[in-house]
Design a protein around this motif. Structure first.
Motif, PDB file in Angstrom:
ATOM      1  N   SER A   2       6.867 115.072 -45.989  1.00 35.15           N
ATOM      2  CA  SER A   2       5.940 114.230 -45.242  1.00 35.15           C
ATOM      3  C   SER A   2       5.634 114.850 -43.880  1.00 35.15           C
ATOM      4  O   SER A   2       6.459 115.562 -43.322  1.00 35.15           O
ATOM      5  CB  SER A   2       6.555 112.853 -45.028  1.00 35.15           C
ATOM      6  N   THR A   3       4.434 114.583 -43.380  1.00 33.89           N
ATOM      7  CA  THR A   3       4.117 115.053 -42.022  1.00 33.89           C
ATOM      8  C   THR A   3       3.661 113.883 -41.164  1.00 33.89           C
ATOM      9  O   THR A   3       2.890 113.030 -41.593  1.00 33.89           O
ATOM     10  CB  THR A   3       2.999 116.114 -42.006  1.00 33.89           C
ATOM     11  N   LEU A   4       4.198 113.861 -39.969  1.00 36.74           N
ATOM     12  CA  LEU A   4       3.838 112.836 -38.984  1.00 36.74           C
ATOM     13  C   LEU A   4       3.488 113.585 -37.710  1.00 36.74           C
ATOM     14  O   LEU A   4       4.312 114.321 -37.159  1.00 36.74           O
ATOM     15  CB  LEU A   4       5.038 111.906 -38.772  1.00 36.74           C
ATOM     16  N   HIS A   5       2.240 113.415 -37.289  1.00 41.65           N
ATOM     17  CA  HIS A   5       1.762 114.163 -36.125  1.00 41.65           C
ATOM     18  C   HIS A   5       1.102 113.191 -35.162  1.00 41.65           C
ATOM     19  O   HIS A   5       0.357 112.306 -35.596  1.00 41.65           O
ATOM     20  CB  HIS A   5       0.757 115.216 -36.603  1.00 41.65           C
ATOM     21  N   VAL A   6       1.382 113.331 -33.869  1.00 32.77           N
ATOM     22  CA  VAL A   6       0.690 112.499 -32.871  1.00 32.77           C
ATOM     23  C   VAL A   6      -0.011 113.416 -31.873  1.00 32.77           C
ATOM     24  O   VAL A   6       0.485 114.495 -31.541  1.00 32.77           O
ATOM     25  CB  VAL A   6       1.634 111.516 -32.132  1.00 32.77           C
ATOM     26  N   GLU A   7      -1.190 112.966 -31.435  1.00 24.12           N
ATOM     27  CA  GLU A   7      -2.012 113.765 -30.531  1.00 24.12           C
ATOM     28  C   GLU A   7      -2.418 112.943 -29.331  1.00 24.12           C
ATOM     29  O   GLU A   7      -3.012 111.870 -29.495  1.00 24.12           O
ATOM     30  CB  GLU A   7      -3.287 114.162 -31.284  1.00 24.12           C
ATOM     31  N   ALA A  31       9.175 116.870 -37.302  1.00 22.66           N
ATOM     32  CA  ALA A  31       9.669 117.663 -38.418  1.00 22.66           C
ATOM     33  C   ALA A  31      10.422 116.744 -39.377  1.00 22.66           C
ATOM     34  O   ALA A  31      10.952 115.716 -38.966  1.00 22.66           O
ATOM     35  CB  ALA A  31      10.603 118.743 -37.895  1.00 22.66           C
ATOM     36  N   PRO A  32      10.477 117.107 -40.664  1.00 19.96           N
ATOM     37  CA  PRO A  32      11.291 116.326 -41.593  1.00 19.96           C
ATOM     38  C   PRO A  32      12.746 116.293 -41.116  1.00 19.96           C
ATOM     39  O   PRO A  32      13.179 117.185 -40.388  1.00 19.96           O
ATOM     40  CB  PRO A  32      11.165 117.097 -42.899  1.00 19.96           C
ATOM     41  N   GLY A  33      13.463 115.281 -41.536  1.00 24.32           N
ATOM     42  CA  GLY A  33      14.831 115.093 -41.054  1.00 24.32           C
ATOM     43  C   GLY A  33      14.860 113.959 -40.052  1.00 24.32           C
ATOM     44  O   GLY A  33      13.875 113.238 -39.889  1.00 24.32           O
ATOM     45  N   ILE A  34      16.008 113.799 -39.384  1.00 25.23           N
ATOM     46  CA  ILE A  34      16.152 112.691 -38.435  1.00 25.23           C
ATOM     47  C   ILE A  34      15.799 113.154 -37.025  1.00 25.23           C
ATOM     48  O   ILE A  34      16.368 114.124 -36.524  1.00 25.23           O
ATOM     49  CB  ILE A  34      17.591 112.141 -38.438  1.00 25.23           C
ATOM     50  N   VAL A 163       7.984 108.037 -44.366  1.00 20.16           N
ATOM     51  CA  VAL A 163       8.308 107.916 -42.943  1.00 20.16           C
ATOM     52  C   VAL A 163       9.171 106.677 -42.759  1.00 20.16           C
ATOM     53  O   VAL A 163       8.794 105.584 -43.175  1.00 20.16           O
ATOM     54  CB  VAL A 163       7.024 107.784 -42.086  1.00 20.16           C
ATOM     55  N   LEU A 164      10.336 106.877 -42.164  1.00 22.28           N
ATOM     56  CA  LEU A 164      11.257 105.761 -41.937  1.00 22.28           C
ATOM     57  C   LEU A 164      11.430 105.596 -40.425  1.00 22.28           C
ATOM     58  O   LEU A 164      11.825 106.539 -39.743  1.00 22.28           O
ATOM     59  CB  LEU A 164      12.586 106.092 -42.604  1.00 22.28           C
ATOM     60  N   LEU A 165      11.077 104.414 -39.911  1.00 23.84           N
ATOM     61  CA  LEU A 165      11.163 104.163 -38.475  1.00 23.84           C
ATOM     62  C   LEU A 165      12.265 103.144 -38.221  1.00 23.84           C
ATOM     63  O   LEU A 165      12.277 102.074 -38.841  1.00 23.84           O
ATOM     64  CB  LEU A 165       9.832 103.618 -37.950  1.00 23.84           C
ATOM     65  N   GLY A 192      13.604 115.524 -47.254  1.00 21.46           N
ATOM     66  CA  GLY A 192      12.348 115.932 -46.619  1.00 21.46           C
ATOM     67  C   GLY A 192      11.553 114.786 -46.029  1.00 21.46           C
ATOM     68  O   GLY A 192      10.418 114.958 -45.603  1.00 21.46           O
ATOM     69  N   ARG A 193      12.152 113.578 -46.017  1.00 17.04           N
ATOM     70  CA  ARG A 193      11.481 112.452 -45.380  1.00 17.04           C
ATOM     71  C   ARG A 193      11.608 112.584 -43.859  1.00 17.04           C
ATOM     72  O   ARG A 193      12.538 113.231 -43.366  1.00 17.04           O
ATOM     73  CB  ARG A 193      12.118 111.122 -45.807  1.00 17.04           C
ATOM     74  N   THR A 194      10.701 111.915 -43.152  1.00 13.20           N
ATOM     75  CA  THR A 194      10.740 111.928 -41.696  1.00 13.20           C
ATOM     76  C   THR A 194      11.347 110.620 -41.212  1.00 13.20           C
ATOM     77  O   THR A 194      10.822 109.552 -41.508  1.00 13.20           O
ATOM     78  CB  THR A 194       9.312 112.088 -41.135  1.00 13.20           C
ATOM     79  N   VAL A 195      12.477 110.722 -40.526  1.00 18.68           N
ATOM     80  CA  VAL A 195      13.164 109.535 -40.019  1.00 18.68           C
ATOM     81  C   VAL A 195      13.111 109.586 -38.494  1.00 18.68           C
ATOM     82  O   VAL A 195      13.502 110.580 -37.892  1.00 18.68           O
ATOM     83  CB  VAL A 195      14.638 109.516 -40.487  1.00 18.68           C
ATOM     84  N   VAL A 196      12.571 108.530 -37.875  1.00 22.85           N
ATOM     85  CA  VAL A 196      12.537 108.440 -36.418  1.00 22.85           C
ATOM     86  C   VAL A 196      13.454 107.299 -36.022  1.00 22.85           C
ATOM     87  O   VAL A 196      13.258 106.157 -36.445  1.00 22.85           O
ATOM     88  CB  VAL A 196      11.104 108.209 -35.889  1.00 22.85           C
TER      89      VAL A 196
END
Ligand code: ATP
Ligand code: MG
Length: 228
Positions: A2-7, A31-34, A163-165, A192-196
Motif C-alpha cells: 500500500s502507498t500513503l502519500h501526503v502533499e 513507507a510500509p511497516g509501522i 492502511v491501519l491508523l 506490507g501494510r502501512t500502519v500509522v
C-alpha cells in the motif's frame, strides 16, 4: 503493497480571534511497516491522523492513498473507500454499545457485503487472535478497557486494511496487554501494510520501523536507524 502519500498537508483552526496552526504544511510518503508518530500533547498528532483518515478536511494539500486523492472523493465515496482500504483504532475504543463483541467485529464486514456465514467465521477467528474468543457474546459494557481495545483492534483488522491508523491504542493498557496489541499491529506491517501509530510510549515507539516527530504542528521524519 500500500502507498500513503501526503502533499503540503496542513490544518489551521480558527481560535477566538486568531488561528491555531495545528499542522504546518507537511509532505511525506509513508513507507510500509509501522510509523510511530510521537510528540507532546497538543502538538498535532491527532490532527494529522484525522486528516489521513479523511475525517477532517485539510486547509491545504492532499492525502493520496494508492493513487486516490482522498478528499477529492464525494462524502459517500470517501466512506466506501475508507471501508475498503482503512482500519482504525482509537484511544477510546468506539465500539457500538448495543452490539456484542462478535457483532462489532462483524460490522465492517457486513457493510462491505461479506456473506453472513463467512463474516461470522472471520470475526470469530479475529476474536480468537486477540485472545477474546470466550468473550464473543459480551456487550462492550461487559468488557474491561483492555478487552474492549482488543475487540476494536480485531474490528480494525477485519477488512484486512491496507492502511491501519491507530491513536494511542496502548494508552490505557497494562504493559502485557499493550504488547499483545502491538504484536497484532506488527503482523499487517510485515505483510506490507502501512500502519500509522500515535504513541506517547517510548518503548512502543522503539518497536516502530519509522518515526515522525511532531512539535507545535511541525512534523519531522526521524532519520532511519536513529532512536532518541
Ligand atoms: N477542532 C479544533 N478546533 C480548534 N483547535 C483545535 C481543534 N482540534 C485541535 N485543536 C488544536 O490543535 C492543536 C493540536 O491538537 P491535536 O489534537 O492534534 O493534538 P495531539 O498531538 O493529538 O495531542 P494529545 O497528545 O493531547 O492527544 C492543539 O493546540 C488543539 O488545541
Ligand atoms: Mg491526540
Amino acid at each position: 503493497m500500500s502507498t500513503l502519500h501526503v502533499e503540503t498537508l496542513s490544518r489551521v483552526y480558527p481560535s477566538g480571534e486568531g488561528q491555531v496552526t495545528a499542522l504546518a504544511p507537511f509532505t511525506h510518503t509513508f513507507a510500509p511497516g509501522i510509523t510511530a508518530v510521537v510528540g507532546p500533547s497538543g502538538s498535532g498528532k491527532s490532527t494529522l491522523l484525522n486528516l489521513l483518515a479523511g475525517f477532517d478536511t485539510p486547509t491545504t494539500g492532499r492525502v493520496v492513498v494508492n493513487g486516490t486523492d482522498l478528499h477529492a472523493l464525494p462524502e459517500a465515496g470517501r466512506a466506501d473507500f475508507r471501508l475498503a482500504h482503512y482500519g482504525f483504532v482509537f484511544q477510546n475504543h468506539n465500539l457500538v454499545s448495543i452490539l456484542t463483541a462478535l457483532e462489532n467485529v462483524e460490522f465492517p464486514l457486513t457493510l462491505a457485503g461479506v456473506p453472513p456465514r463467512e463474516r461470522r467465521d472471520r470475526a470469530r477467528a479475529l476474536l480468537d487472535r486477540v485472545g477474546l474468543g470466550a468473550r464473543a457474546s459480551h456487550l462492550p459494557s461487559q468488557l474491561s478497557g483492555g478487552e474492549a481495545q482488543r475487540v476494536a483492534l480485531a474490528r480494525a483488522l477485519a477488512n484486512d486494511p491496507e492502511v491501519l491508523l491507530a491513536d494511542e491504542p496502548t494508552g490505557n493498557l497494562d504493559t502485557r496487554t499493550g504488547e499483545r496489541v502491538l504484536e497484532l499491529l506488527t503482523a499487517p506491517a510485515r505483510e506490507g501494510r502501512t500502519v500509522v501509530l500515535i504513541t506517547h510510549d517510548r518503548d512502543v515507539a522503539a518497536l516502530a520501523d519509522h518515526t515522525l516527530r511532531v512539535r507545535d504542528g511541525t512534523v519531522t521524519a526521524e532519520q532511519e536507524g536513529v532512536r532518541v
